[in-house]
Design a protein around this motif. Sequence first.
Motif, PDB file in Angstrom:
ATOM      1  N   UNK A  88       3.728  10.250  -4.847  1.00  0.00           N
ATOM      2  CA  UNK A  88       2.808   9.818  -5.885  1.00  0.00           C
ATOM      3  C   UNK A  88       2.740   8.287  -5.834  1.00  0.00           C
ATOM      4  N   UNK A  89       1.600   7.700  -6.174  1.00  0.00           N
ATOM      5  CA  UNK A  89       1.508   6.238  -6.184  1.00  0.00           C
ATOM      6  C   UNK A  89       2.675   5.694  -7.000  1.00  0.00           C
ATOM      7  N   UNK A  90       3.420   4.745  -6.409  1.00  0.00           N
ATOM      8  CA  UNK A  90       4.665   4.285  -7.004  1.00  0.00           C
ATOM      9  C   UNK A  90       4.451   3.119  -7.960  1.00  0.00           C
ATOM     10  N   UNK A  91       5.410   2.943  -8.866  1.00  0.00           N
ATOM     11  CA  UNK A  91       5.298   1.888  -9.872  1.00  0.00           C
ATOM     12  C   UNK A  91       5.161   0.517  -9.222  1.00  0.00           C
ATOM     13  N   UNK A  92       5.885   0.270  -8.131  1.00  0.00           N
ATOM     14  CA  UNK A  92       5.775  -1.008  -7.454  1.00  0.00           C
ATOM     15  C   UNK A  92       4.411  -1.234  -6.854  1.00  0.00           C
ATOM     16  N   UNK A  93       3.795  -0.182  -6.335  1.00  0.00           N
ATOM     17  CA  UNK A  93       2.441  -0.276  -5.779  1.00  0.00           C
ATOM     18  C   UNK A  93       1.424  -0.517  -6.891  1.00  0.00           C
TER      19      UNK A  93
ATOM     20  N   UNK B 166       4.103  11.408 -18.147  1.00  0.00           N
ATOM     21  CA  UNK B 166       4.320  12.562 -17.270  1.00  0.00           C
ATOM     22  C   UNK B 166       3.170  12.736 -16.273  1.00  0.00           C
ATOM     23  N   UNK B 167       2.308  11.724 -16.148  1.00  0.00           N
ATOM     24  CA  UNK B 167       1.058  11.906 -15.407  1.00  0.00           C
ATOM     25  C   UNK B 167       0.761  10.693 -14.531  1.00  0.00           C
ATOM     26  N   UNK B 168       0.577  10.943 -13.225  1.00  0.00           N
ATOM     27  CA  UNK B 168       0.233   9.903 -12.259  1.00  0.00           C
ATOM     28  C   UNK B 168      -0.857  10.382 -11.317  1.00  0.00           C
ATOM     29  N   UNK B 169      -0.812   9.948 -10.043  1.00  0.00           N
ATOM     30  CA  UNK B 169      -1.827  10.378  -9.078  1.00  0.00           C
ATOM     31  C   UNK B 169      -1.387  10.042  -7.661  1.00  0.00           C
ATOM     32  N   UNK B 170      -2.106  10.599  -6.693  1.00  0.00           N
ATOM     33  CA  UNK B 170      -1.970  10.276  -5.270  1.00  0.00           C
ATOM     34  C   UNK B 170      -3.292   9.750  -4.757  1.00  0.00           C
ATOM     35  N   UNK B 171      -3.281   9.335  -3.479  1.00  0.00           N
ATOM     36  CA  UNK B 171      -4.523   8.912  -2.833  1.00  0.00           C
ATOM     37  C   UNK B 171      -4.659   9.616  -1.492  1.00  0.00           C
TER      38      UNK B 171
ATOM     39  N   UNK C 192       4.316   5.794 -10.556  1.00  0.00           N
ATOM     40  CA  UNK C 192       3.538   5.141 -11.603  1.00  0.00           C
ATOM     41  C   UNK C 192       2.990   6.209 -12.539  1.00  0.00           C
ATOM     42  N   UNK C 193       2.970   5.914 -13.831  1.00  0.00           N
ATOM     43  CA  UNK C 193       2.469   6.853 -14.843  1.00  0.00           C
ATOM     44  C   UNK C 193       1.634   6.072 -15.851  1.00  0.00           C
TER      45      UNK C 193
ATOM     46  N   UNK D 247       0.831  -1.206   0.000  1.00  0.00           N
ATOM     47  CA  UNK D 247       0.000   0.000   0.000  1.00  0.00           C
ATOM     48  C   UNK D 247       0.864   1.255   0.000  1.00  0.00           C
ATOM     49  N   UNK D 248       0.336   2.372  -0.468  1.00  0.00           N
ATOM     50  CA  UNK D 248       1.081   3.629  -0.390  1.00  0.00           C
ATOM     51  C   UNK D 248       1.371   4.033   1.047  1.00  0.00           C
ATOM     52  N   UNK D 249       2.501   4.660   1.260  1.00  0.00           N
ATOM     53  CA  UNK D 249       2.861   5.203   2.563  1.00  0.00           C
ATOM     54  C   UNK D 249       2.094   6.505   2.757  1.00  0.00           C
ATOM     55  N   UNK D 250       1.350   6.592   3.855  1.00  0.00           N
ATOM     56  CA  UNK D 250       0.466   7.726   4.105  1.00  0.00           C
ATOM     57  C   UNK D 250       1.014   8.594   5.240  1.00  0.00           C
ATOM     58  N   UNK D 251       0.676   9.875   5.212  1.00  0.00           N
ATOM     59  CA  UNK D 251       1.015  10.779   6.306  1.00  0.00           C
ATOM     60  C   UNK D 251      -0.238  11.563   6.681  1.00  0.00           C
TER      61      UNK D 251
END
Length: 295
Positions: A92-97, A286-291, A135-136, A48-52
């Motif tokens: 940003x959401x990572x390629x591995x995730x 050049x385009x990804x996202x966060x959660x 991730x893109x 899962x993504x690391x959250x803060x």
Amino acid sequence: MKTLPMPSSLRTLSALALTALLAGLLPGTAQAANPPAPGKVFKDCKDCPEMVVLPAGRYTMGTPADEVGHQPDEGPLHEVTFTRPFAISRFQVLAGEWDAYVRATGNTPADFDDRPGRRCTAGKPSFKQTARHPAVCMNVAEAQGYIAWLSKKTGHAYRMPSESIREYAARAGSTGAFPFAFDEGADYQISKNANTYGAADGYNFTSPAGTFPANAFGVFDMHGNVYEWVADCYREDYVGVPSDGSPWLEQNCKRQVMRGNDWGEAPVFSRSGNRNSSLPTSSGDWLGFRVVREL
């Protein structure tokens, strides 16, 4: 403004993606009575993504007319209030995730962009990428598919950040164009803090997560590396937009908001209040996202 080729076919929201979208419209139904303290970092699962955790608070969204690079769609200035803390992905959401999601579901993104050296093939860019790079190459529906899967996997309400959440996280309590100073002795250069146009920052494509310093909220890469989809449908000003952190949504949205700038654009487009948009069916290297996650 970027101009992208249209995909050969339009992709529609899956049932899971629609569930995630609706979750972004509704208040959290299982909010913790005592949410974790701002600054706390956590993960809901191994992949899962690391959250803060970001604090509740209020800020002025938009940019003043005298800010260098100001555009008419960055106003009018208005206050946005967050009554409860919430969590946002530190990177940003990572390629591995993203790869963990693809392996689990088989939901491979469509190919996109036939320009030499810029093709996205099955969700992967033409340049070298590791699990720690962003991730893109996903459109809005594909990003929402990931978010729906993540919510189901963890039992927590994840969603795409609204435009106002994204700016709040980028500003991290600051009020100017950036929450950091320009590079010493340079004219409008931010290579010490962000991956943008040119090799001065050390990268000609994306940079790995954590390469540049985090901001005061503990969030990374808010001013470069890759643009990020946000939940809002683009409109040409802020008249009538929500003041509680909710996204501006429209049926049959023609253009979706993007935030944050990328590795190939000038630093002026990295400003905390800068806006951009594209077709929701578009994607790119050049385009990804966060959660974001409810607490």
